[in-house]
Design an enzyme around this catalytic site. Structure first.
Site, short mmCIF file in Angstrom:
data_model
loop_
_atom_site.label_atom_id
_atom_site.label_comp_id
_atom_site.label_asym_id
_atom_site.label_seq_id
_atom_site.Cartn_x
_atom_site.Cartn_y
_atom_site.Cartn_z
N TYR A 66 0.82 -1.21 0.00
CA TYR A 66 0.00 0.00 0.00
C TYR A 66 0.85 1.26 0.00
O TYR A 66 0.46 2.28 -0.59
CB TYR A 66 -0.99 -0.01 1.17
CG TYR A 66 -2.26 -0.75 0.83
CD1 TYR A 66 -3.27 -0.13 0.10
CD2 TYR A 66 -2.41 -2.08 1.18
CE1 TYR A 66 -4.41 -0.82 -0.25
CE2 TYR A 66 -3.55 -2.78 0.83
CZ TYR A 66 -4.55 -2.14 0.11
OH TYR A 66 -5.69 -2.83 -0.25
N ARG A 69 1.57 1.83 -3.52
CA ARG A 69 0.39 2.36 -4.21
C ARG A 69 0.14 3.82 -3.84
O ARG A 69 -0.20 4.64 -4.70
CB ARG A 69 -0.85 1.52 -3.87
CG ARG A 69 -0.79 0.10 -4.42
CD ARG A 69 -2.06 -0.67 -4.12
NE ARG A 69 -3.20 -0.16 -4.88
CZ ARG A 69 -4.46 -0.49 -4.63
NH1 ARG A 69 -4.75 -1.29 -3.62
NH2 ARG A 69 -5.44 -0.01 -5.37
N GLN A 100 -15.82 3.32 -8.01
CA GLN A 100 -15.23 2.12 -7.42
C GLN A 100 -13.75 2.33 -7.14
O GLN A 100 -13.10 1.47 -6.56
CB GLN A 100 -15.40 0.94 -8.38
CG GLN A 100 -16.85 0.64 -8.71
CD GLN A 100 -16.97 -0.30 -9.90
OE1 GLN A 100 -16.98 -1.52 -9.73
NE2 GLN A 100 -17.03 0.26 -11.10
N HIS A 118 -15.47 1.87 -2.48
CA HIS A 118 -14.44 0.94 -2.01
C HIS A 118 -13.39 1.61 -1.13
O HIS A 118 -12.34 1.02 -0.86
CB HIS A 118 -13.78 0.25 -3.21
CG HIS A 118 -14.73 -0.62 -3.98
ND1 HIS A 118 -14.54 -0.96 -5.31
CD2 HIS A 118 -15.90 -1.21 -3.61
CE1 HIS A 118 -15.54 -1.72 -5.72
NE2 HIS A 118 -16.37 -1.88 -4.70
N CYS A 126 -7.71 3.29 12.18
CA CYS A 126 -7.13 2.56 13.31
C CYS A 126 -7.95 1.31 13.61
O CYS A 126 -9.18 1.37 13.71
CB CYS A 126 -7.07 3.45 14.55
SG CYS A 126 -6.35 2.61 15.99
N CYS A 129 -9.14 2.08 17.74
CA CYS A 129 -10.09 3.13 18.14
C CYS A 129 -10.96 3.63 16.99
O CYS A 129 -11.91 4.37 17.21
CB CYS A 129 -9.35 4.31 18.78
SG CYS A 129 -8.39 5.32 17.62
N CYS A 149 -4.00 6.46 19.75
CA CYS A 149 -4.00 5.39 20.75
C CYS A 149 -2.86 4.40 20.59
O CYS A 149 -2.69 3.51 21.43
CB CYS A 149 -5.34 4.64 20.71
SG CYS A 149 -5.53 3.56 19.27
N THR A 187 -15.50 0.99 -16.58
CA THR A 187 -15.70 -0.15 -15.69
C THR A 187 -16.27 -1.33 -16.47
O THR A 187 -17.08 -1.15 -17.38
CB THR A 187 -16.63 0.19 -14.52
OG1 THR A 187 -16.82 -0.97 -13.70
CG2 THR A 187 -17.98 0.70 -14.98
N PRO A 213 -13.68 1.19 -23.81
CA PRO A 213 -13.10 0.76 -25.09
C PRO A 213 -13.46 -0.67 -25.48
O PRO A 213 -13.41 -1.02 -26.65
CB PRO A 213 -11.58 0.92 -24.87
CG PRO A 213 -11.39 0.95 -23.40
CD PRO A 213 -12.65 1.53 -22.82
#
Length: 245
Positions: A66, A69, A100, A118, A126, A129, A149, A187, A213
């Protein structure tokens, strides 16, 4: 192209137009697809990374992916298709964008009413918390911890096997059923329940404008088929409607 001019006419006369977007609208901004070819991550199946089980098993590995990303999303810029939808909202034609995508490019383009079904990769939540924060740069200490926290943060996105936010999904279906025009951009429509939104709009009497397309789930159902990429559509429609993007 006659279909673009017809789309412009339909939108100009609409009462409640809504857009539904997927990965294709952000591909031309350089947002990598799930199955990119970039080094390390080409060896991993996203389903082995974007799941609660993967996060519980190896949160650092998931966060490394991530972080990669997030870095690419932060470097990306909204393209003409994102800006077209923002300008259509400014002019009062478009009432909402349902997406999405998790890249946040619609908001950065200026769209205000955006339903991110999404989640958003630039947000973290978190696990202890529930507080949220936004990334201005990619996280460095992995896995990152909550500044409130000290709990472990997770990306604020919907992973495989997780349900969508019920209230957000209900709002999206409400917009779809209320719409008299839905623009579908980039999509395949393969992922439910989000993929059912254009069908719900159609059942309620909306005109569907399908921009992709390749043939997709809505081919043959849509009233107007535009086999083109998102940016080409934006350039053509903006000229037809006299909109500066």
């Amino acid at each position: 192209m006659e279909a673009v001019w017809e789309s412009a006419r339909i939108l100009a006369n609409s009462r409640f137009a809504v857009a539904f977007t997927g990965a294709g609208i952000s591909a031309e901004s350089g947002i990598p697809t799930f199955r990119g070819k970039d080094g390390l991550w080409s060896r991993f199946d996203p389903r082995d990374l974007a799941t609660p089980e993967a996060f519980n098993r190896d949160p650092r590995l998931v966060w490394e992916w991530y972080s990669w990303r997030i870095e690419r999303v932060l470097a990306a810029k909204p393209n003409k298709a994102h800006r077209l939808l923002a300008r259509l909202e400014d002019s009062g034609v478009l009432k909402a964008v349902i997406t999405q995508n998790v890249d946040g490019l619609h908001r950065r383009a200026g769209s205000r009413r955006v339903l991110e079904l999404h989640g958003n990769v630039l947000r973290a939540r978190c696990t202890r918390c529930g507080s949220k924060l936004e990334w201005r740069e990619k996280p460095s200490n992995l896995p990152p911890s909550c500044p409130r926290c000290g709990g472990v943060l997770r990306p604020d996105v919907v992973w495989f096997g997780e349900p969508l936010d019920t209230s957000l999904l209900e709002e999206a279906f409400g917009l779809a059923r209320r719409s008299d025009v839905m623009i579908i951009i980039g999509t395949s429509g393969a992922v439910d329940p989000a993929g059912l939104l254009p069908l719900a709009a159609k059942e309620s009497g909306a005109t569907l404008i399908n921009v992709n397309p390749e043939p997709n789930r809505y081919s043959g159902v849509a009233d107007i088929e535009l086999r083109m990429r998102a940016v080409e559509f934006a350039e053509r429609l903006s000229r037809a409607m006299g909109i500066d993007i």
